[in-house]
Motif scaffolding. Structure first.
Motif, short mmCIF file in Angstrom:
data_model
loop_
_atom_site.label_atom_id
_atom_site.label_comp_id
_atom_site.label_asym_id
_atom_site.label_seq_id
_atom_site.Cartn_x
_atom_site.Cartn_y
_atom_site.Cartn_z
N GLU A 55 0.85 -1.19 0.00
CA GLU A 55 0.00 0.00 0.00
C GLU A 55 0.89 1.24 0.00
O GLU A 55 1.19 1.80 1.04
N TYR A 56 1.29 1.66 -1.17
CA TYR A 56 2.17 2.82 -1.32
C TYR A 56 1.27 4.03 -1.60
O TYR A 56 0.60 4.09 -2.63
N GLU A 57 1.22 4.97 -0.66
CA GLU A 57 0.29 6.10 -0.78
C GLU A 57 1.02 7.43 -0.90
O GLU A 57 1.98 7.70 -0.18
N ILE A 58 0.52 8.26 -1.83
CA ILE A 58 1.03 9.62 -1.99
C ILE A 58 -0.15 10.59 -1.94
O ILE A 58 -1.28 10.23 -2.24
N ARG A 59 0.16 11.83 -1.52
CA ARG A 59 -0.85 12.90 -1.46
C ARG A 59 -0.20 14.23 -1.84
O ARG A 59 1.03 14.37 -1.78
N PRO A 60 -1.02 15.23 -2.15
CA PRO A 60 -0.47 16.56 -2.46
C PRO A 60 0.33 17.13 -1.27
O PRO A 60 1.32 17.81 -1.46
N ALA A 61 -0.12 16.85 -0.06
CA ALA A 61 0.57 17.21 1.19
C ALA A 61 0.08 16.23 2.24
O ALA A 61 -0.93 15.55 2.05
N HIS A 62 0.78 16.15 3.36
CA HIS A 62 0.41 15.16 4.39
C HIS A 62 -1.04 15.30 4.82
O HIS A 62 -1.70 14.30 5.11
N ASP A 63 -1.55 16.52 4.87
CA ASP A 63 -2.90 16.75 5.38
C ASP A 63 -3.91 17.08 4.27
O ASP A 63 -4.98 17.61 4.55
#
Length: 118
Positions: free
Chosen positions: A37-45
């Motif tokens: 489960e490799y997860e990325i987001r624009p920013a942590h929050d």
């Protein structure tokens, strides 16, 4: 009822490699670097994110869902994404104002041109 868009799930042969590629392509941060489960987001929050999960089968047909991106400079962004390892993709779109590319595992996405002015 409240409904919040959490993430898009992306099937991958190699979730870590594909997740790293998309993190570099988008300039996003890694939230979880586990191989399953490799997860990325624009920013942590910030949501939504992209979650890459392993699947045994390879991609075999055109995506039923794809992402569209509208950069400030389409030509420069296409050049940058190609340098990162994207490739041009033909999904029967013909001659259009957008450029269809595929990530290293063949998932199509579009790089749009400038937004039309009203």
């Amino acid at each position: 009822m409240a409904l919040e868009w959490e993430q898009v799930i992306v099937d991958a042969s190699d979730p870590v490699a594909l997740g790293r590629w998309w993190a570099a392509a988008l300039g996003w941060v890694v939230i979880n670097d586990a191989s399953d489960e490799y997860e990325i987001r624009p920013a942590h929050d910030r949501l939504p994110g992209l979650l890459f999960v392993p699947v045994p089968e390879a991609k075999s047909a055109k995506n039923r869902l794809h992402l569209d991106f509208r950069p400030d400079d389409q030509r420069a962004e296409v050049t940058r994404l190609l340098a990162l390892g994207a490739r041009h993709a033909d999904v029967g779109q013909g001659e259009q104002s957008w450029v269809t590319l595929a990530d290293p595992e063949g998932n199509e996405f579009c790089v749009l041109g400038p937004r039309p002015r009203p």
